[in-house]
Design a protein around this motif. Sequence first.
Motif, short mmCIF file in Angstrom:
data_model
loop_
_atom_site.label_atom_id
_atom_site.label_comp_id
_atom_site.label_asym_id
_atom_site.label_seq_id
_atom_site.Cartn_x
_atom_site.Cartn_y
_atom_site.Cartn_z
N ASP A 54 0.93 -1.22 -0.12
CA ASP A 54 -0.07 0.05 -0.10
C ASP A 54 0.72 1.26 -0.03
OD1 ASP A 54 -2.17 -1.62 -0.14
OD2 ASP A 54 -2.86 -1.51 1.99
N ALA A 55 2.20 1.14 0.76
CA ALA A 55 2.95 2.20 0.75
C ALA A 55 3.65 2.40 -0.67
CB ALA A 55 3.90 2.21 1.78
N LEU A 56 3.82 1.60 -1.31
CA LEU A 56 4.36 1.49 -2.89
C LEU A 56 3.33 2.40 -3.54
CD1 LEU A 56 6.02 0.93 -5.31
CD2 LEU A 56 5.06 -1.08 -5.41
N LEU A 57 1.93 2.10 -3.47
CA LEU A 57 0.99 2.51 -4.30
C LEU A 57 0.85 4.17 -4.12
CD1 LEU A 57 -1.66 -0.17 -4.73
CD2 LEU A 57 0.37 0.12 -5.79
N THR A 58 1.14 4.31 -2.77
CA THR A 58 0.81 5.86 -2.48
C THR A 58 2.18 6.51 -3.25
OG1 THR A 58 -0.10 5.21 -0.17
CG2 THR A 58 0.86 7.41 -0.31
N HIS A 59 3.33 5.86 -3.01
CA HIS A 59 4.53 6.48 -3.72
C HIS A 59 4.35 6.70 -5.33
CE1 HIS A 59 8.95 6.99 -4.78
NE2 HIS A 59 8.35 5.81 -5.56
N LEU A 60 3.76 5.49 -6.03
CA LEU A 60 3.43 5.45 -7.51
C LEU A 60 2.59 6.98 -7.60
CD1 LEU A 60 3.49 1.87 -8.38
CD2 LEU A 60 5.19 3.48 -8.53
N PRO B 33 -0.46 5.59 -12.78
CA PRO B 33 -1.57 4.94 -12.37
C PRO B 33 -1.38 3.52 -11.95
CG PRO B 33 -1.71 5.81 -14.55
CD PRO B 33 -0.46 5.80 -13.98
N CYS B 34 -2.11 3.17 -10.88
CA CYS B 34 -1.91 1.73 -10.30
C CYS B 34 -3.15 1.17 -9.71
CB CYS B 34 -0.67 1.67 -9.38
SG CYS B 34 -0.63 3.07 -8.26
N ALA B 35 -3.55 -0.10 -9.60
CA ALA B 35 -4.63 -0.46 -8.97
C ALA B 35 -4.54 -1.75 -8.23
CB ALA B 35 -5.56 -0.65 -10.01
N GLN C 296 -3.84 -14.25 0.69
CA GLN C 296 -2.60 -13.67 0.56
C GLN C 296 -2.55 -12.53 -0.65
OE1 GLN C 296 0.77 -16.51 0.82
NE2 GLN C 296 2.30 -14.97 0.11
N LEU C 297 -2.91 -13.03 -1.78
CA LEU C 297 -2.69 -12.37 -3.03
C LEU C 297 -3.55 -10.94 -2.76
CD1 LEU C 297 -3.55 -15.04 -5.77
CD2 LEU C 297 -1.58 -13.77 -5.21
N CYS C 298 -4.60 -10.97 -2.11
CA CYS C 298 -5.51 -9.70 -2.04
C CYS C 298 -4.45 -8.61 -1.04
CB CYS C 298 -6.91 -9.93 -1.32
SG CYS C 298 -7.94 -10.72 -2.34
N GLU C 299 -3.70 -9.26 -0.36
CA GLU C 299 -2.64 -8.21 0.31
C GLU C 299 -1.55 -7.79 -0.35
OE1 GLU C 299 -3.16 -7.36 3.70
OE2 GLU C 299 -5.35 -8.33 3.34
N GLU C 300 -1.12 -8.68 -1.31
CA GLU C 300 0.35 -8.35 -2.03
C GLU C 300 0.05 -7.84 -3.43
OE1 GLU C 300 2.61 -11.85 0.14
OE2 GLU C 300 2.09 -12.30 -1.91
N VAL C 301 -1.14 -8.29 -4.30
CA VAL C 301 -0.97 -7.91 -5.68
C VAL C 301 -1.09 -6.39 -5.92
CG1 VAL C 301 -1.79 -10.02 -6.49
CG2 VAL C 301 -3.53 -8.36 -5.81
N PHE C 302 -0.58 -5.93 -7.05
CA PHE C 302 -0.78 -4.73 -7.53
C PHE C 302 -0.80 -4.56 -9.06
CE2 PHE C 302 3.29 -2.78 -8.37
CZ PHE C 302 4.03 -3.40 -7.87
N ALA C 303 -1.42 -3.73 -10.04
CA ALA C 303 -1.32 -3.68 -11.34
C ALA C 303 -0.78 -2.42 -11.80
CB ALA C 303 -2.52 -3.78 -11.74
N LEU C 304 0.22 -2.54 -12.63
CA LEU C 304 0.52 -1.44 -13.31
C LEU C 304 -0.11 -1.15 -14.78
CD1 LEU C 304 4.57 -2.08 -12.58
CD2 LEU C 304 3.00 -0.46 -11.56
N PRO C 305 0.08 0.20 -15.31
CA PRO C 305 -0.53 0.27 -16.68
C PRO C 305 -0.30 -0.72 -17.46
CG PRO C 305 0.42 2.59 -15.63
CD PRO C 305 0.87 1.42 -14.70
N MET C 306 -1.32 -1.16 -18.05
CA MET C 306 -1.04 -1.93 -19.12
C MET C 306 -1.98 -1.97 -20.36
SD MET C 306 0.18 -4.58 -20.84
CE MET C 306 1.40 -5.02 -19.77
N HIS C 307 -1.41 -1.40 -21.38
CA HIS C 307 -1.96 -1.32 -22.74
C HIS C 307 -1.16 -1.40 -23.90
CE1 HIS C 307 -0.59 2.80 -22.83
NE2 HIS C 307 -0.84 3.01 -21.62
N THR C 308 -1.86 -1.04 -25.08
CA THR C 308 -1.05 -1.28 -26.39
C THR C 308 -0.23 -0.38 -26.65
OG1 THR C 308 -2.88 -0.56 -27.57
CG2 THR C 308 -3.14 -2.83 -27.49
#
Length: 371
Positions: free
Chosen positions: A298-304, A310-312, A340-352
């Motif tokens: 969560d701290a990483l997402l705040t940093h991004l 954008p991250c999610a 565990q995944l719900c605590e650890e995962v994050f998505a970075l921008p992904m598109h074409t």
Amino acid sequence: MVDLKSQYEKIKTEVDASIQEVLDTNTYINGPLVHQFQADLEKYLGVKHVIPCANGTDALQIAMMGLDLKPGDEVITADFTFAATVEVIALLQLTPVLVDVDMDTMNISIEGIKKAITSKTKAIVPVHLFGRAANMDAIMEIANEHNLYVIEDNAQAIGANYTNSKGEKTKVGAIGHVAATSFFPSKNLGCYGDGGAIFTNDDALAHTLRGIVNHGMYERYHHDVVGVNSRLDSIQAGVLKSKLPHLDAYNAARRLAAKKYNEALSVHPSLIVPQFDWNGDDHVFHQYVVRLTNGKRDALLTHLQSKQIPCAIYYPIPLHKQKAYADARYNESDFPITNQLCEEVFALPMHTELDDEQIKFITDAVLEFII
Ligand SMILES: Cc1ncc(COP(=O)(O)O)c(C=O)c1O
């Protein structure tokens, strides 16, 4: 997370011509473009029947309505997916049975499916999560053994190939008894509004489904079954017909971006990037999802976010913990991986349209926080 504007600018001429054709011919509902897109998609997927409909959630619901399922029948699906998958099961008064996923693939656990089967089980809904094919060989084997339907939720993986144990490739969505997809704008094949489709190789089921999408009518004003009104409109079909020839290139661009992300991010033991090269092109990266295992996600997402990146989190809460789907039958110990995944995962921008400079900016920002 996506850049649909840049993508549109590259195909503007084709897309605008399709939309103009609908306007010029006043064929808004069920027009020729719907039928042309349907035929093109059947050919692309190698599936006998595509039944277009209004969105991916309807597609799942209609697919289940077309099967011989009764209230109380149990339908097994993954705890780690978007809610639409379980929502339609519950809506049809079937009993959802959520099972855990595998850590490496984030897809439904084969052992979990086997343990969840009872005399009431009637169907399995594998979700090809984030663009990666579920283990369809194992799922079809279990289904054949127990006489179950397999309904593929292909909302996130259109165009992905599944490589079976003999090395043969089949498009995901053409393997189970029936499949559902979504053409939501950010999907790998997205329209400019809502859209969806159902696929099947079964002629009788296809006939049933064509009636269900149209108020249960097989003959005008003769309502033989309870149906719904779920149509892909002609403008969306025109957009999709224009985009379908680009789908393989779009998926290749996503895979290339994922490869570059992986190369940059595979440098820290706490950062677990998705593996995808072991099985050909079975992953089309609807989302690029990474795990951060040091508790600082969560701290990483705040940093991004502070850097406007954008991250999610897909998905922050397991389905078995959602108020609508919580059930006394479930034990926390049944879902260690999803929890565990719900605590650890994050998505970075992904598109074409991701370019090297953007990927470097994003990965540098991730690494400067972690290292
Ligand atoms: C796995 C999954 N299933 C079903 C759906 C539903 O699709 P739609 O939004 O078109 O109703 C989605 C959409 O995000 C999805 O990701």
